[in-house]
Design a protein around this motif. Structure first.
Motif, PDB file in Angstrom:
ATOM      1  N   THR A 105       0.709  -1.348   0.048  1.00 23.50           N
ATOM      2  CA  THR A 105      -0.006   0.109  -0.098  1.00 23.50           C
ATOM      3  C   THR A 105       0.701   1.217  -0.028  1.00 23.50           C
ATOM      4  OG1 THR A 105      -1.495  -1.312   1.178  1.00 23.50           O
ATOM      5  CG2 THR A 105      -2.174   1.155   1.004  1.00 23.50           C
ATOM      6  N   ALA A 108      -0.211   4.531   1.714  1.00 24.46           N
ATOM      7  CA  ALA A 108      -0.086   4.593   3.086  1.00 24.46           C
ATOM      8  C   ALA A 108       1.209   4.918   3.875  1.00 24.46           C
ATOM      9  CB  ALA A 108      -0.619   3.230   3.747  1.00 24.46           C
ATOM     10  N   THR A 128     -10.361   6.880  15.598  1.00 23.54           N
ATOM     11  CA  THR A 128     -11.335   7.843  14.939  1.00 23.54           C
ATOM     12  C   THR A 128     -11.234   9.124  15.316  1.00 23.54           C
ATOM     13  OG1 THR A 128     -13.725   7.823  14.086  1.00 23.54           O
ATOM     14  CG2 THR A 128     -13.193   6.985  16.493  1.00 23.54           C
ATOM     15  N   ARG A 143     -13.738  -1.079   9.703  1.00 21.61           N
ATOM     16  CA  ARG A 143     -13.860   0.270   9.204  1.00 21.61           C
ATOM     17  C   ARG A 143     -12.451   0.973   8.903  1.00 21.61           C
ATOM     18  NH1 ARG A 143     -17.109   3.028  14.007  1.00 21.61           N
ATOM     19  NH2 ARG A 143     -16.823   4.918  12.499  1.00 21.61           N
ATOM     20  N   GLU A 144     -12.549   1.866   8.044  1.00 22.71           N
ATOM     21  CA  GLU A 144     -11.350   2.809   7.786  1.00 22.71           C
ATOM     22  C   GLU A 144     -10.917   3.528   9.032  1.00 22.71           C
ATOM     23  OE1 GLU A 144     -11.186   4.198   3.449  1.00 22.71           O
ATOM     24  OE2 GLU A 144     -12.993   4.892   4.309  1.00 22.71           O
ATOM     25  N   ARG A 184      -2.110  12.983   7.092  1.00 22.70           N
ATOM     26  CA  ARG A 184      -3.180  13.036   6.313  1.00 22.70           C
ATOM     27  C   ARG A 184      -3.405  14.370   5.444  1.00 22.70           C
ATOM     28  NH1 ARG A 184      -6.692   9.185   5.575  1.00 22.70           N
ATOM     29  NH2 ARG A 184      -6.734   7.421   7.149  1.00 22.70           N
ATOM     30  N   GLU A 189      -2.356   8.061   3.655  1.00 26.84           N
ATOM     31  CA  GLU A 189      -3.233   7.090   4.226  1.00 26.84           C
ATOM     32  C   GLU A 189      -2.627   6.400   5.391  1.00 26.84           C
ATOM     33  OE1 GLU A 189      -6.338   7.155   3.132  1.00 26.84           O
ATOM     34  OE2 GLU A 189      -5.899   8.452   1.560  1.00 26.84           O
ATOM     35  N   ILE A 191      -3.573   2.946   7.525  1.00 19.59           N
ATOM     36  CA  ILE A 191      -4.421   1.628   7.307  1.00 19.59           C
ATOM     37  C   ILE A 191      -4.564   0.950   8.724  1.00 19.59           C
ATOM     38  CG2 ILE A 191      -3.948   1.579   4.964  1.00 19.59           C
ATOM     39  CD1 ILE A 191      -1.793  -0.578   5.455  1.00 19.59           C
ATOM     40  N   SER A 192      -5.466  -0.030   9.090  1.00 16.69           N
ATOM     41  CA  SER A 192      -5.630  -0.887  10.023  1.00 16.69           C
ATOM     42  C   SER A 192      -5.270  -2.160   9.475  1.00 16.69           C
ATOM     43  CB  SER A 192      -7.018  -0.810  10.601  1.00 16.69           C
ATOM     44  OG  SER A 192      -6.960  -1.790  11.568  1.00 16.69           O
ATOM     45  N   TRP A 300     -13.472  13.327   8.069  1.00 21.12           N
ATOM     46  CA  TRP A 300     -13.182  12.329   9.105  1.00 21.12           C
ATOM     47  C   TRP A 300     -13.985  12.644  10.578  1.00 21.12           C
ATOM     48  CZ3 TRP A 300     -11.085   7.778   8.208  1.00 21.12           C
ATOM     49  CH2 TRP A 300     -10.618   7.495   6.918  1.00 21.12           C
TER      50      TRP A 300
END
Length: 303
Positions: A105, A108, A128, A143-144, A184, A189, A191-192, A300
């Motif tokens: 990725t 990311a 989040t 979830r993102e 950001r 990005e 990522i999880s 976000w």
């Protein structure tokens, strides 16, 4: 040459750091660097005697999690830098899973792990951003995520350096969400990576719910917003914090620790004292941004 330096920050970690180092010894080849925040409980001797022979830097004073990471960043010469709490025990394959995810990725700049508590429940699969600018742990996979949990994460070293590094002045808490926000803003990005699992003895080095915990959390959230958020959001939250502090003496009944007036006055004083430097940092962050603060907030906050 390994791709990753795993940085383990410790302070009085004698009771739990051995399990962390044992688990790291079974990972994909890497460099392990232990940052000892002037422990006085024999941690340094324990680390020095560990069979994996990790590199160690012993700081002259306790600079906190954020301060230690900021201090060691210039010493990192690998493609990736992993942040790992000394009370975290990664599953076998943890590092390989994170490295493979970032290799696959390129957009990311950071990958966050799945942190599990002692009872098997999930502490975090990422962070989040709430509608009022708090960083909150996500516990549902799939979830993102806005940001990464700094207890166990992998970051691209060059991208981290290019975007302000680690906010060492935070001492502890919100250094991860602040860093994710800057990544950001720079167009990267986060990522999880669910299969990258870590078992976390949460609060072994700090005392969640203590006065210091709330002081650092409240102060660093406001500093993060002043550095990274749209001006409207940062000023609104700062004024809201001040107004609530002013009216709290009129409220009857017990108050939670973060609603104690002396603590909140100290937070406000620290934010005001740091305001000139923080505004310079804000300008620097804005200069390097490729995505507007408003766009990041719109995409976000409260998601």
């Amino acid at each position: 040459m390994p791709s990753t330096t795993v940085v383990v920050v410790t302070w009085r970690g004698r009771d739990h750091i051995t399990a962390c180092l044992d688990a790291l010894a079974g990972q994909r080849p890497h460099r392990t660097l232990v940052l000892d925040n002037a422990s006085d409980d024999g941690t340094a001797d324990l680390v020095a005697a560990h069979p994996s022979a990790p590199e160690t830097i012993r700081l002259a004073r306790n600079r906190g999690y954020a301060g230690a990471l900021a201090a060691v960043l210039p010493e990192i010469d690998t493609e990736y830098m992993a942040w790992l709490n000394d009370d975290a025990v990664p599953d076998r394959g943890w590092l390989a899973t994170l490295e493979d995810a970032l290799n696959a990725t390129p957009e990311a700049a950071a990958a966050t792990s799945s942190l599990l508590l002692a009872d098997g429940s999930t502490q975090s699969v990422g962070v989040t951003l709430t509608a009022d600018g708090h960083g909150a742990d996500l516990v549902l996979a799939g979830r993102e995520v806005f940001g990464f949990c700094g207890g166990a994460a992998l970051l691209r070293t060059d991208v981290l350096r290019a975007n302000g590094g680690v906010p060492g002045g935070f001492f502890c808490y919100y250094e991860d969400t602040d860093t994710a926000w800057r990544l950001r803003l720079a167009g990267h990005e986060v990522i999880s990576v669910g299969p990258a699992r870590v078992h976390h003895r949460h609060g072994a080095s700090t005392n969640p719910g203590s006065r210091l915990f709330h002081r650092w959390n409240e102060r660093n959230r406001l500093l993060m917003l002043l550095r990274c958020a749209p001006a409207r959001v940062a000023l609104t939250e700062l004024v809201r914090f001040a107004v609530l502090t002013a009216v709290l003496p009129t409220r009857r009944g017990p108050k939670p620790a973060n609603f104690q007036v002396p603590l909140r006055l100290r937070v406000l004083a620290e934010v005001v004292l740091r305001l000139p430097v923080t505004l310079v940092q804000r300008a620097r962050i804005g200069h390097h941004a490729t995505v507007s603060r408003t766009a990041v907030w719109r995409d976000w906050a409260g998601r």
